[in-house]
Structures are given as C-alpha cells and as structure tokens.
Design a protein around this motif. Structure first.
Motif, short mmCIF file in Angstrom:
data_model
loop_
_atom_site.label_atom_id
_atom_site.label_comp_id
_atom_site.label_asym_id
_atom_site.label_seq_id
_atom_site.Cartn_x
_atom_site.Cartn_y
_atom_site.Cartn_z
N ARG A 70 0.84 -1.21 0.00
CA ARG A 70 0.00 0.00 0.00
C ARG A 70 0.87 1.26 0.00
O ARG A 70 0.59 2.21 -0.74
CB ARG A 70 -0.93 0.01 1.20
CG ARG A 70 -2.15 -0.84 1.04
CD ARG A 70 -3.14 -0.63 2.19
NE ARG A 70 -4.15 -1.66 2.16
CZ ARG A 70 -4.21 -2.70 3.00
NH1 ARG A 70 -3.34 -2.81 3.98
NH2 ARG A 70 -5.16 -3.59 2.88
N VAL A 71 1.90 1.27 0.83
CA VAL A 71 2.80 2.42 0.87
C VAL A 71 3.47 2.60 -0.49
O VAL A 71 3.54 3.72 -1.02
CB VAL A 71 3.85 2.28 2.00
CG1 VAL A 71 4.94 3.32 1.87
CG2 VAL A 71 3.17 2.37 3.36
N ALA A 72 3.95 1.52 -1.06
CA ALA A 72 4.60 1.60 -2.38
C ALA A 72 3.63 2.11 -3.43
O ALA A 72 3.98 2.96 -4.26
CB ALA A 72 5.14 0.23 -2.77
N LEU A 73 2.40 1.64 -3.38
CA LEU A 73 1.37 2.07 -4.34
C LEU A 73 1.05 3.55 -4.15
O LEU A 73 1.01 4.31 -5.12
CB LEU A 73 0.12 1.21 -4.15
CG LEU A 73 -1.08 1.49 -5.03
CD1 LEU A 73 -0.73 1.25 -6.49
CD2 LEU A 73 -2.24 0.59 -4.63
N GLU A 74 0.85 3.97 -2.92
CA GLU A 74 0.45 5.35 -2.63
C GLU A 74 1.56 6.36 -2.91
O GLU A 74 1.28 7.53 -3.15
CB GLU A 74 0.00 5.46 -1.17
CG GLU A 74 -1.29 4.71 -0.90
CD GLU A 74 -1.58 4.52 0.58
OE1 GLU A 74 -0.77 4.99 1.43
OE2 GLU A 74 -2.61 3.89 0.89
N THR A 75 2.80 5.94 -2.88
CA THR A 75 3.92 6.88 -3.05
C THR A 75 4.57 6.80 -4.43
O THR A 75 5.49 7.59 -4.71
CB THR A 75 4.99 6.64 -1.97
OG1 THR A 75 5.47 5.30 -2.07
CG2 THR A 75 4.43 6.89 -0.57
N SER A 76 4.12 5.88 -5.27
CA SER A 76 4.77 5.68 -6.57
C SER A 76 4.80 6.95 -7.42
O SER A 76 5.85 7.32 -7.96
CB SER A 76 4.07 4.57 -7.35
OG SER A 76 4.31 3.33 -6.75
N ARG A 77 3.67 7.61 -7.56
CA ARG A 77 3.62 8.80 -8.43
C ARG A 77 4.46 9.95 -7.88
O ARG A 77 5.02 10.73 -8.65
CB ARG A 77 2.18 9.27 -8.60
CG ARG A 77 1.37 8.37 -9.49
CD ARG A 77 0.07 9.06 -9.90
NE ARG A 77 -0.93 8.10 -10.31
CZ ARG A 77 -0.93 7.45 -11.46
NH1 ARG A 77 0.04 7.64 -12.31
NH2 ARG A 77 -1.89 6.60 -11.76
N ALA A 78 4.58 10.04 -6.58
CA ALA A 78 5.34 11.14 -5.99
C ALA A 78 6.85 10.86 -5.96
O ALA A 78 7.65 11.78 -6.18
CB ALA A 78 4.84 11.40 -4.57
N GLU A 79 7.23 9.62 -5.73
CA GLU A 79 8.65 9.32 -5.51
C GLU A 79 9.40 8.79 -6.74
O GLU A 79 10.59 9.03 -6.88
CB GLU A 79 8.79 8.33 -4.35
CG GLU A 79 8.37 8.93 -3.02
CD GLU A 79 8.50 7.96 -1.86
OE1 GLU A 79 9.01 6.83 -2.06
OE2 GLU A 79 8.09 8.34 -0.75
N THR A 93 4.13 -0.13 -12.81
CA THR A 93 4.43 -0.43 -11.41
C THR A 93 3.18 -0.29 -10.55
O THR A 93 2.91 -1.14 -9.69
CB THR A 93 5.55 0.52 -10.90
OG1 THR A 93 6.70 0.33 -11.72
CG2 THR A 93 5.88 0.24 -9.45
N ILE A 94 2.41 0.74 -10.80
CA ILE A 94 1.16 0.94 -10.05
C ILE A 94 0.20 -0.21 -10.30
O ILE A 94 -0.42 -0.73 -9.36
CB ILE A 94 0.54 2.31 -10.41
CG1 ILE A 94 1.41 3.42 -9.82
CG2 ILE A 94 -0.90 2.41 -9.94
CD1 ILE A 94 1.07 4.80 -10.30
N ARG A 95 0.09 -0.64 -11.54
CA ARG A 95 -0.78 -1.80 -11.85
C ARG A 95 -0.27 -3.06 -11.15
O ARG A 95 -1.04 -3.84 -10.62
CB ARG A 95 -0.87 -2.01 -13.36
CG ARG A 95 -1.84 -1.06 -14.04
CD ARG A 95 -2.14 -1.47 -15.47
NE ARG A 95 -1.00 -1.30 -16.36
CZ ARG A 95 -0.65 -0.15 -16.94
NH1 ARG A 95 -1.35 0.93 -16.72
NH2 ARG A 95 0.38 -0.09 -17.73
N MET A 96 1.05 -3.24 -11.15
CA MET A 96 1.64 -4.40 -10.49
C MET A 96 1.30 -4.40 -9.00
O MET A 96 0.90 -5.41 -8.44
CB MET A 96 3.16 -4.40 -10.68
CG MET A 96 3.86 -5.52 -9.93
SD MET A 96 5.63 -5.22 -9.70
CE MET A 96 5.63 -3.84 -8.58
N TYR A 97 1.46 -3.25 -8.36
CA TYR A 97 1.15 -3.16 -6.93
C TYR A 97 -0.33 -3.43 -6.67
O TYR A 97 -0.68 -4.08 -5.69
CB TYR A 97 1.54 -1.80 -6.37
CG TYR A 97 3.02 -1.59 -6.18
CD1 TYR A 97 3.84 -2.59 -5.66
CD2 TYR A 97 3.60 -0.38 -6.52
CE1 TYR A 97 5.20 -2.38 -5.49
CE2 TYR A 97 4.97 -0.16 -6.35
CZ TYR A 97 5.75 -1.16 -5.83
OH TYR A 97 7.09 -0.96 -5.65
N ALA A 98 -1.20 -2.95 -7.53
CA ALA A 98 -2.64 -3.18 -7.35
C ALA A 98 -2.96 -4.67 -7.46
O ALA A 98 -3.72 -5.21 -6.66
CB ALA A 98 -3.43 -2.38 -8.38
#
Length: 129
Positions: A70-79, A93-98
């Motif tokens: 969840r942290v990785a998903l929520e911070t992907s676009r920012a970091e 990456t976001i799709r993978m995390y989901a």
C-alpha cells in the motif's frame, strides 16, 4: 457450521489445502502456510509443529506485506519520477502493486479460513479428550 461448509462455500479456500476433516488436511495446510513465509522460517520447529502458531504468523506476515505494498502504491507517483523512472514504467508499477495487493488479500482470506478450520478442529479434538 460444519467444517465442510467452511471450505466448500468459499472460493478463497486454497486449492492446495485439503478439506478440513479429511485425511492429512492439516499437513497440507501447514505446507501451504509455510510457503507463504520467508524460507528462513521453515527452520523454526515451533511454527511448523503447531499449525495454529504458523497460521498466526502467516496472518501477521501478510498484514505487513499488504502495508508495504500500500505504501509503495500510494507513493509511486510522488517518488518514482525523482528517481528517473519513466512514466510508462510508473504506470506499470502501479498496476503491479494493485494486482499484488489483490493477491495478498486473497491469501489473507485463505489464511483466515484455515485458521477458523484449525480452531474448529482443535476444539473438536479437545472435546473428545
């Protein structure tokens, strides 16, 4: 509720684990649960000899993995852009995390079902004594 209803009604029951009450079902549950944990835990006989403890640890492990995803998903676009990751890679990456979060949720539901079945099974065993 009969033990078989617990498993046959839920699509989240792991297909690798036999139905509770059948021959060797706890062994298949233990093997499946052990496979959810990092390999180093296989050496801890306390976990492998006590399926209820193994189930508890698997639940905790999955909770922490879900939190990390969840942290990785929520911070992907920012970091990720500041790390030089291309936009297309970020989207993948976001799709993978989901997908991973969905899979971890299924695994967690399976662990809960096994935990419930083990508790029913151990309750029945203690009543027979």
């Amino acid at each position: 509720m009969p033990q078989t209803a617990l498993t046959t009604l839920s699509p989240d029951w792991p297909c690798q684990v036999k139905t509770p009450g059948t021959h060797d079902w706890e062994r298949t549950a233990t093997r499946w649960l052990r496979d959810l944990l990092p390999a180093r835990y296989a050496g801890y006989s306390t976990l492998t000899r006590h399926p209820v403890l193994l189930t508890r640890h698997a639940q905790l492990q999955l909770q922490h993995e879900m939190r990390a995803v969840r942290v990785a998903l929520e911070t992907s676009r920012a970091e990720l852009p500041s790390m030089g990751v291309a936009e297309a890679v970020i989207e993948n990456t976001i799709r993978m995390y989901a997908v991973e979060l969905e899979q971890l949720g299924r695994l967690a539901r399976g662990v809960r079902l096994i935990s419930d079945a083990l508790l029913v099974s151990s309750g029945a065993a203690s009543r027979r004594r």
